[in-house]
Design an enzyme around this catalytic site. Structure first.
Site, PDB file in Angstrom:
ATOM      1  N   HIS A 142       0.993  -1.308  -0.130  1.00 36.31           N
ATOM      2  CA  HIS A 142      -0.125   0.091  -0.128  1.00 36.31           C
ATOM      3  C   HIS A 142       0.869   1.306  -0.072  1.00 36.31           C
ATOM      4  O   HIS A 142       2.040   1.383   0.832  1.00 36.31           O
ATOM      5  CB  HIS A 142      -0.918   0.120   1.188  1.00 36.31           C
ATOM      6  CG  HIS A 142      -1.765  -1.206   1.563  1.00 36.31           C
ATOM      7  ND1 HIS A 142      -1.320  -2.262   2.204  1.00 36.31           N
ATOM      8  CD2 HIS A 142      -3.169  -1.032   1.133  1.00 36.31           C
ATOM      9  CE1 HIS A 142      -2.379  -2.930   2.232  1.00 36.31           C
ATOM     10  NE2 HIS A 142      -3.259  -2.233   1.827  1.00 36.31           N
ATOM     11  N   HIS A 188     -10.947 -14.523   2.990  1.00 33.09           N
ATOM     12  CA  HIS A 188     -12.274 -13.544   2.770  1.00 33.09           C
ATOM     13  C   HIS A 188     -13.403 -14.378   2.270  1.00 33.09           C
ATOM     14  O   HIS A 188     -14.436 -14.276   2.472  1.00 33.09           O
ATOM     15  CB  HIS A 188     -12.024 -12.443   1.804  1.00 33.09           C
ATOM     16  CG  HIS A 188     -10.965 -11.445   2.352  1.00 33.09           C
ATOM     17  ND1 HIS A 188     -10.558 -10.251   1.516  1.00 33.09           N
ATOM     18  CD2 HIS A 188     -10.305 -11.336   3.329  1.00 33.09           C
ATOM     19  CE1 HIS A 188      -9.741  -9.472   2.198  1.00 33.09           C
ATOM     20  NE2 HIS A 188      -9.682 -10.047   3.374  1.00 33.09           N
ATOM     21  N   ASP A 245      -4.728 -13.806  -3.202  1.00 36.73           N
ATOM     22  CA  ASP A 245      -3.875 -13.262  -1.989  1.00 36.73           C
ATOM     23  C   ASP A 245      -4.048 -14.522  -1.227  1.00 36.73           C
ATOM     24  O   ASP A 245      -4.910 -14.944  -0.264  1.00 36.73           O
ATOM     25  CB  ASP A 245      -4.714 -12.387  -1.124  1.00 36.73           C
ATOM     26  CG  ASP A 245      -4.168 -10.976  -1.330  1.00 36.73           C
ATOM     27  OD1 ASP A 245      -3.416 -10.853  -2.523  1.00 36.73           O
ATOM     28  OD2 ASP A 245      -4.570  -9.971  -0.777  1.00 36.73           O
TER      29      ASP A 245
END
Lengths: 438, 438, 438, 438
Positions: free
Chosen positions: B103, B273, B298
């Site tokens: 990020h 997720h 991921d």
């Protein structure tokens, strides 16, 4: 034909001052009372489902049937089917609902082959049409049971065997014919077995392609025969499948958009399915409505601590309020309605429990309607929400919302205007305001 | 600059005969070994994430930081940022991965205003570019952190305040600039705060419209500057939001289709997720791939009994096999890869735990790759699946699949052919066959 | 009596080099092979359950029966019961398991009254005794079905109506009689309806007091008739009840201790129930063993993404390894065993699926046993764990563990010794070591 | 010392006719009003927790602090600690609660070593004692934070390193000293890290034995110093641990009974923990009360669709009613109370949100109390429940309940009395009756 199946129970009256034990009266639902420009009946459009209420036996995966109904001899005969139907219309009428719903296989026994099944449906729907006309009760929606017969164990429209897909298609053809005949205002597809039990043996893309092809056939036939009812898909995440393709509202909207079907099909939302998908009770109602796809609601509830569909009668006033707030805000549900896809607990073995359960749920939604209307007419909460988004009505907000802004515009604007203020989301204040009304 | 941050640990070697305690060796991952026409490195495209591995502190909602790193003085200074970056590239190199991800706020401290933040990013990315060139490590993807700063507490692209949306837009502009500069092969959007905490204060339709407008601005800018990386949305159902709009793969595909963005954006799937959304580990990888939307993975895991994101290192060979089977079947992930969005447990406080965790996960995926390739090359399981759907290759099945059949055709065909045969789904046989390979 | 119900299937052989499609052979389970001082058969003590495997129909809450068995005419006749029993013993024998389990109502039809039910049981158990003697297959455990008959809808031992409690007691009396007759090595209580659907109508303390009273009656009768089998409670958190009192292992241990029954009753752990209670697969096996209360295991599995009991065949090698590690560490399960409380998927409609499913599960547990034994014999992981707790073997740790220390002692010791060192929990290293063996 | 931290906000008044936006008034809670023989204040015994309300920052695993408090400079200084304490007592007083709660580390900064930590606690508790005396606010309970400091990452009482256990013991000694000094009416143990992250590295039996030894030391010291407060364990199933030993009420009762501690320790139930354990909101309150182990309640709530602890303010009237019904039925909670272990959402950034949240929750519980009292005083629902169990008051029921019956008695009685009648559980009727009151 003139038998009375619920002797001793008359038409349920409205008695707002009844006590806690008075269970066969409405304390809140007053069908003809006008609220916000319509009768309560009009806003709520209650419907009784035939499967749970007249075909439910109380059996569960660990137990045999518990519910003994005097009109039901347990047989698959046409005579039995007819008695059930008469009992049904007596129930609808005494309860005071204007709509009912059914699966094809609920009302008429499946025959040895599709011709015999069709003939059974023809005979029963003749009688149903007559009962509808006599009582004024209308058909909110019909649907086809494409999941109970063993032939559908691996799916109906998504079955790996085209033979089964063809069989399901033939069944839906007949289902649409009787929906037309009975004036169904909608037609529902719940794909309980349209999914998989293991990805190992599944070609998910093929199955979804076939599902879309199946819907296209149904749409074409609907248009051909002039059936005007709305097609509705009912999402559910799982059970009986390990995974159902119609997982939740947004997944179904995605499916419809992917295959270009979004103009032909809307959604029938069942809150118990919504919570099983990991969302809050009202979530899918709200999301479907936001995208103008909310067609009807299967107004039931589950227990948040259980991981399967319990189809309980909705008794929580706050949840009913949140659903009705969305419905009133979108101007009502018609031609959809609130269908009680609910079953009495298998331990609720008295005949009167059938009434008590529906009365309690209707009163809960009536309270929800009254609360929702008060919230909307007071306008306090809506005003807060409107103000919260007011920055998009002018300036850079309006440019962003309208698609006229660029990243560079935003950067330049921030270079001038700097860090945004920190604005409280006020969740507790909203919750507290809601409690004022509920 | 010449400091060594992991003294005593050299490049991790491949030693297939190492013992159970030998933790700083690969027992399965042999980067240059060719399987099914490509090197293992090529199939797996491993990437280390900067946030967990170099910015993670071990803090959790109930505990203070536990992870003490010798190169990190805990400050927000540029000098500290640079030491962390050098430690990172030493780690990537010794581990033997060819990709990293970050990020914007991971690598460079946020400044007092966006100019200062941009200047910090410029300085750090100069250094990163240099390190990339020296080591050959490439940038799998960059992303913007639009969730940690308090300004984003009510959302970034979906914030009710346009000021915040504009700020996020400005940040993404800079994020795309540095992605271009560093040759990022993809650019990820994870909307951790793009959702709501309560529907009471939310206008979900407005928020989703704004989210779409936001993506359109980013796409326009990407094209303008000539950034060739793939845009990826990373779904997550909830946490930190009570509900995140990008709930899961099918929801995101629905969003993209609703707003006409499906040609511009693909998906980055994180299995932890996926399981939080109520699906099986490999589900979203399979579904995204089925719709040709799988861009990157991921590669982490959660614990199925926990209701929050634990971002654990993937250590389950069966799960790794199922993911790799899909990836190999779609011909690989490039320009995506397997990014370890994983963090060592906060109790794994030794420096070498950083290596052990990555080595264990890389070995797990290497085993998964070997198993998947064997399944595909043997062809036994794929043959079973193909046969299962073979009825759609001719006759009524072909007509249905191609959209040429009608309900009437199906009815006529069933009148001739009658009840379908009951065909075993053979789930246990498939599971047993899978166990042959795993 | 001489009919063969599984023609074409012989005794399942051990063929370690068989291929992926060879489904009617063991690739790992070699009954007479000795590992760590015992035969595999001895460690694993496999048992087939009669209810799922010979009474399961494939019905689910949304679908009719799918499983058609040539020996079963669907009737409740004694002749049918006898054919099922013969088919069962043919199956046990061909599969090569040494144990079976049943509920009273699985093997013999319930009669019009308890006398008739008892007479049916007498006749069938005569035959079962004969088949046991002929085949050498033994009864791992018997149990009473106190949940399927409608009379038990509100509970058996915890029913609010004493009449039902008395009926259940009478049924258990007969159940113990036949357990004694057939030489059952254990006797199981699963209280599927011992719980509640709503707290509103429940006096939970009264119900639990009655449950304890019920167990006391059973214990007294067991002693009186000289039945030597072990009493086992099988925990489950919910389903069919909304909440079952025997929620999980620790809850049952708490119940037993509260009512002073902990010396008379042990636990039968079903991992699918454990995961439904929110724990990891092996959790309740480990906890029950830690408190020396692990009597037997219903070796099945669920899907972690599903919220109901699927009773799938266990096929995950890692899970099987973790269970077997605990069992080997406690010196085996006898007189308990690994009972396959599993059902073939309702889509697995071929007769051979019955074998494939069991073979796959037996091979999985055989692999689990081999892995567990290797872990224990290598001693690497156990050595790490032992060292981790070594501070309790001397000094202040020993004083604390033995109950000799006071808070004041600890304070004084800390004043001298200060802050403890930070010691890595090394979770990833343990996981990586485990993967060496699995 | 004379600074006002909440200028513009006075003592919250009771205004039953206030409107929806009036958020700084009680509409239902009237402290001195008498209901069922006691003041509302006496029944409810509200308490504010110091950690969330005065140490909460709004940080979450994905975001930095959002809550800026004018009295808090963010430092760990004693001066800052004192300002927070003064702000706290101003808040308690203006809100009108009579109790507060804290962890040792909330009120005073941890020092370099335990002596310094103790000195800080001495100074701060001098001030707290003074503020308590001046305001009349009392200490409902104190507790020790044995989970935030990195030293406790692997547990406190259950840490594999005895050094850490000794440290925790020393900390608890001081915690009990200050609880005595401040007149705490209870002392709470929440074992957030007493559990495991992986069973692979854990000896669960050793850890639980150590936990029991730890409690024994605390009990001995409590008696020695004459501390009269009640010891309470607060169950939670998981988070931050993957598994916490004190899973839920029944697990803790089982632990206490296993180690003979059931006379020394009661339970502090937090409904958000209860729902995380898979139970309904009120379940653990009801169960703990049934076994006379309910000592206090952390009156908060979660969202049923979230898998982690959100510690929201309780705003659901039905849930509050169910909890209060149990509390009134057991004759009140004293010396326990209703402690708001709740935090404002991190988006609720206004100072007044602190008040609004507490006011909303207090009003919700006040409504719950009023409803519960009406249910109990009307006696309708209790009468139904009593009748439901009346068969145990005589005959075979009485014999069973009293332990005088045998299985043979029951068999004989059933031979005479035959099949029990089927009695409706009437769940929907109970739910409908409850809605009369809520």
């Amino acid at each position: 034909p003139d038998a009375e199946y619920f002797p001793g129970i008359g038409k349920i009256p409205y008695k707002p001052d009844a006590g806690p034990e008075d269970s066969l009266v409405f304390k809140h639902y007053n069908a003809q009372e006008e609220v916000m420009g319509r009768t309560m009946e009009d806003w709520l459009r209650f419907s009784v489902c035939f499967w749970h209420t007249f075909r439910g036996t109380g059996a569960d995966p660990f137990g045999f049937p518990t519910l003994v109904r005097p009109w039901d001899d347990g047989s698959n005969s046409m005579a039995n089917a007819k008695r059930r139907l008469r009992a049904g219309f007596e129930f609808f009428t005494k309860l005071g609902v204007k709509y009912w719903t059914f699966h094809d296989r609920d009302i008429a026994p499946e025959g040895e082959n599709i011709k015999e099944s069709a003939a059974n449906l023809d005979a029963i729907t003749d009688m149903a049409l007559d009962l509808q006309q006599k009582t004024g009760v209308k058909l909110l929606w019909a649907t086809c049971n494409l999941f109970s017969n063993p032939r559908y164990m691996n799916g109906a429209a998504t079955n790996p065997d085209a033979h089964v897909v063809a069989f399901a298609a033939a069944q839906v053809k007949k289902g649409l014919d009787i929906a037309l005949k009975l004036g169904a205002e909608n037609f529902v597809f719940w794909g309980g077995r349209e999914g998989f039990h293991t990805l190992l043996n599944s070609d998910v893309r093929a199955e979804l392609d076939h599902m879309a092809a199946f819907f296209r056939m149904a749409i074409a036939y609907k248009k051909k025969i002039g059936f005007k009812g709305v097609f509705l898909i009912e999402p559910k995440p799982k059970e009986p499948s390990k995974h159902q393709y119609d997982y939740d509202a947004m997944t179904v909207i995605g499916f419809l958009r992917t295959y270009g079907l979004e103009k032909e099909i809307m959604l029938n939302i069942e809150p118990n399915h919504t919570t099983l998908a990991g969302h809050s009770y009202e979530h899918d109602v709200v999301m479907a409505s936001a995208f103008k796809m909310l067609g009807s609601v299967d107004s039931n509830t589950g227990s948040p601590d259980l991981g399967w569909d319990t189809d309980q009668f909705p008794m929580d006033i706050k949840n009913c309020t949140l659903v009705m707030k969305t419905i009133v805000e979108q101007g009502g549900l018609a031609p959809g309605g609130l269908n009680f896809d609910c079953k009495v607990r298998r331990e609720s073995t008295d005949l009167k429990d059938m009434f008590i359960a529906h009365v309690g749920a209707m009163d809960s939604f009536a309270r929800g309607l009254r609360c929702a209307v008060k919230i909307i007419q007071d306008g306090v909460i809506p005003k807060y929400v409107k103000e919260r988004y007011s920055s998009f009505e002018s300036g850079i907000g309006k440019k962003i919302a309208s698609g006229e802004a660029t990243l560079e515009d935003c950067e330049a604007w921030i270079q001038q205007n700097g860090e945004p203020p920190r604005i409280s989301g006020q969740q507790e204040h909203y919750e507290n305001m809601l409690n004022f009304y509920v």
